[in-house]
Motif scaffolding. Structure first.
Motif, PDB file in Angstrom:
ATOM      1  N   UNK A 164      26.017  29.763   4.632  1.00 46.08           N
ATOM      2  CA  UNK A 164      26.724  30.786   3.864  1.00 46.08           C
ATOM      3  C   UNK A 164      25.808  31.930   3.441  1.00 46.08           C
ATOM      4  N   UNK A 165      24.494  31.711   3.532  1.00 46.97           N
ATOM      5  CA  UNK A 165      23.538  32.692   3.014  1.00 46.97           C
ATOM      6  C   UNK A 165      22.720  33.340   4.130  1.00 46.97           C
ATOM      7  N   UNK A 166      22.228  32.532   5.078  1.00 45.33           N
ATOM      8  CA  UNK A 166      21.306  33.042   6.093  1.00 45.33           C
ATOM      9  C   UNK A 166      21.850  32.815   7.502  1.00 45.33           C
ATOM     10  N   UNK A 167      21.431  33.700   8.395  1.00 44.93           N
ATOM     11  CA  UNK A 167      21.768  33.593   9.813  1.00 44.93           C
ATOM     12  C   UNK A 167      20.496  33.777  10.627  1.00 44.93           C
ATOM     13  N   UNK A 168      20.508  33.293  11.831  1.00 41.23           N
ATOM     14  CA  UNK A 168      19.337  33.398  12.709  1.00 41.23           C
ATOM     15  C   UNK A 168      19.004  34.865  12.982  1.00 41.23           C
ATOM     16  N   UNK A 169      17.694  35.156  12.951  1.00 41.87           N
ATOM     17  CA  UNK A 169      17.233  36.515  13.187  1.00 41.87           C
ATOM     18  C   UNK A 169      17.020  37.321  11.931  1.00 41.87           C
ATOM     19  N   UNK A 170      17.521  36.875  10.780  1.00 37.37           N
ATOM     20  CA  UNK A 170      17.315  37.587   9.522  1.00 37.37           C
ATOM     21  C   UNK A 170      15.911  37.332   8.983  1.00 37.37           C
ATOM     22  N   UNK A 171      15.538  38.112   7.974  1.00 33.52           N
ATOM     23  CA  UNK A 171      14.242  37.956   7.320  1.00 33.52           C
ATOM     24  C   UNK A 171      14.469  37.577   5.860  1.00 33.52           C
ATOM     25  N   UNK A 172      13.588  36.728   5.335  1.00 31.31           N
ATOM     26  CA  UNK A 172      13.738  36.264   3.958  1.00 31.31           C
ATOM     27  C   UNK A 172      12.375  36.131   3.285  1.00 31.31           C
ATOM     28  N   UNK A 173      12.402  35.962   1.966  1.00 33.69           N
ATOM     29  CA  UNK A 173      11.204  35.695   1.167  1.00 33.69           C
ATOM     30  C   UNK A 173      11.308  34.283   0.611  1.00 33.69           C
ATOM     31  N   UNK A 174      10.186  33.574   0.571  1.00 30.17           N
ATOM     32  CA  UNK A 174      10.155  32.201   0.070  1.00 30.17           C
ATOM     33  C   UNK A 174       9.186  32.134  -1.106  1.00 30.17           C
ATOM     34  N   UNK A 175       9.669  31.617  -2.244  1.00 31.20           N
ATOM     35  CA  UNK A 175       8.847  31.462  -3.440  1.00 31.20           C
ATOM     36  C   UNK A 175       8.633  29.982  -3.727  1.00 31.20           C
ATOM     37  N   UNK A 176       7.412  29.637  -4.117  1.00 33.64           N
ATOM     38  CA  UNK A 176       7.098  28.260  -4.454  1.00 33.64           C
ATOM     39  C   UNK A 176       5.792  28.181  -5.214  1.00 33.64           C
ATOM     40  N   UNK A 177       5.425  26.985  -5.626  1.00 35.02           N
ATOM     41  CA  UNK A 177       4.176  26.761  -6.353  1.00 35.02           C
ATOM     42  C   UNK A 177       3.152  26.174  -5.406  1.00 35.02           C
ATOM     43  N   UNK A 227       8.982  38.407   4.145  1.00 38.78           N
ATOM     44  CA  UNK A 227       9.318  38.785   5.530  1.00 38.78           C
ATOM     45  C   UNK A 227       9.055  37.658   6.530  1.00 38.78           C
ATOM     46  N   UNK A 228       9.605  36.489   6.245  1.00 40.33           N
ATOM     47  CA  UNK A 228       9.564  35.388   7.202  1.00 40.33           C
ATOM     48  C   UNK A 228      10.863  35.397   8.001  1.00 40.33           C
ATOM     49  N   UNK A 229      10.755  35.256   9.306  1.00 44.04           N
ATOM     50  CA  UNK A 229      11.931  35.334  10.171  1.00 44.04           C
ATOM     51  C   UNK A 229      12.636  33.989  10.256  1.00 44.04           C
ATOM     52  N   UNK A 230      13.961  34.031  10.182  1.00 42.60           N
ATOM     53  CA  UNK A 230      14.764  32.820  10.353  1.00 42.60           C
ATOM     54  C   UNK A 230      14.879  32.543  11.847  1.00 42.60           C
ATOM     55  N   UNK A 231      14.257  31.455  12.282  1.00 39.71           N
ATOM     56  CA  UNK A 231      14.259  31.123  13.705  1.00 39.71           C
ATOM     57  C   UNK A 231      15.474  30.300  14.103  1.00 39.71           C
ATOM     58  N   UNK A 232      15.908  29.412  13.201  1.00 38.78           N
ATOM     59  CA  UNK A 232      17.039  28.552  13.526  1.00 38.78           C
ATOM     60  C   UNK A 232      17.696  28.041  12.252  1.00 38.78           C
ATOM     61  N   UNK A 233      19.014  27.934  12.277  1.00 38.30           N
ATOM     62  CA  UNK A 233      19.778  27.359  11.168  1.00 38.30           C
ATOM     63  C   UNK A 233      20.562  26.167  11.705  1.00 38.30           C
ATOM     64  N   UNK A 234      20.253  24.979  11.164  1.00 34.11           N
ATOM     65  CA  UNK A 234      20.949  23.746  11.569  1.00 34.11           C
ATOM     66  C   UNK A 234      21.915  23.374  10.450  1.00 34.11           C
ATOM     67  N   UNK A 235      23.132  23.908  10.530  1.00 33.69           N
ATOM     68  CA  UNK A 235      24.100  23.777   9.442  1.00 33.69           C
ATOM     69  C   UNK A 235      24.519  22.334   9.212  1.00 33.69           C
ATOM     70  N   UNK A 236      24.614  21.526  10.280  1.00 33.75           N
ATOM     71  CA  UNK A 236      25.080  20.155  10.119  1.00 33.75           C
ATOM     72  C   UNK A 236      24.102  19.288   9.340  1.00 33.75           C
ATOM     73  N   UNK A 237      22.812  19.691   9.316  1.00 32.44           N
ATOM     74  CA  UNK A 237      21.786  18.929   8.604  1.00 32.44           C
ATOM     75  C   UNK A 237      21.213  19.675   7.398  1.00 32.44           C
ATOM     76  N   UNK A 238      21.786  20.838   7.070  1.00 32.17           N
ATOM     77  CA  UNK A 238      21.315  21.676   5.949  1.00 32.17           C
ATOM     78  C   UNK A 238      19.853  22.072   6.111  1.00 32.17           C
TER      79      UNK A 238
END
Length: 205
Positions: free
Chosen positions: A98-111, A174-185
């Motif tokens: 519902x949020x991301x699709x393959x080929x999009x770019x995103x930012x990831x935050x963590x500790x 700016x990390x690229x979404x390479x693949x989205x496996x919806x059935x396994x989240x």
């Protein structure tokens, strides 16, 4: 929706056009809408998402009531997201597709991983004091001189010295979404993200 909460599974390598691409596997969602903030009631517009299961006996009475309003079980992590266009209601389930699709770019935050107290060689990449000759028998990884003479007569703030390393909040952009496996989240992004395995991360558009 502008983002989702997930868990870092680990790193792997895939091949694209004959080139090896390092990437990170993230279990993103499903997340539950646990609170909807509005301009009238809270002064700003946002939604609160909950991720991960938590035992009820380890949840405070106040939070138990908070989750019961959303008709969901206690969640491990709660994070607010402000940028969204669609209308959400309490208890809505948001999945990664519902949020991301393959080929999009995103930012990831963590500790990041905590390294404890470290010296200047590991923490800042110093070369150490000299070599093993010229009388330097026990100074190989030391910082060397840290102050000047009569002026300024002190050590400037912010000088690179030994200290606690890691365990800080970092955002990789700016990390690229390479693949989205919806059935396994699951979502596969290029490059590395902060934190050890099984740590909670936040994915933003």
């Amino acid at each position: 929706m502008s983002g989702i909460i997930g868990k870092k599974i680990g790193m792997m390598t895939i091949f694209e056009d004959g080139a090896a691409v390092p990437c990170t596997l993230i279990e993103a969602g499903p997340c539950v809408v646990t609170q909807v903030r509005t301009e009238e009631a809270d002064g700003y517009k946002a939604i609160q998402l909950g991720y991960g299961e938590k035992k009820e006996k380890r949840t405070s009475k106040a939070l138990q009531g908070h989750f019961k309003k959303a008709n969901t079980t206690p969640k491990r992590k709660l994070i607010e997201f402000k940028e969204f266009e669609a209308q959400f209601n309490l208890g809505d389930v948001i999945k990664v597709e519902d949020v991301f699709a393959e080929g999009e770019f995103l930012d990831v935050s963590g500790k990041t991983k905590g390294k404890g107290f470290q010296g200047v060689v590991k923490r800042h990449g110093f070369g150490g004091v000299g070599q093993s000759t010229h009388g330097q028998h026990n100074r190989a990884r030391h910082p060397g001189s840290i102050g000047a003479c009569s002026y300024p007569g002190r050590v400037f703030k912010g000088l690179k010295m030994g200290g606690r390393m890691g365990n800080t909040n970092i955002t990789i952009q700016n990390l690229k979404v390479l693949k989205v496996m919806a059935d396994k989240n699951l979502i596969l992004v290029s490059g590395s993200i902060p934190g050890p395995k099984n740590s909670v991360v936040t994915l933003h558009k």
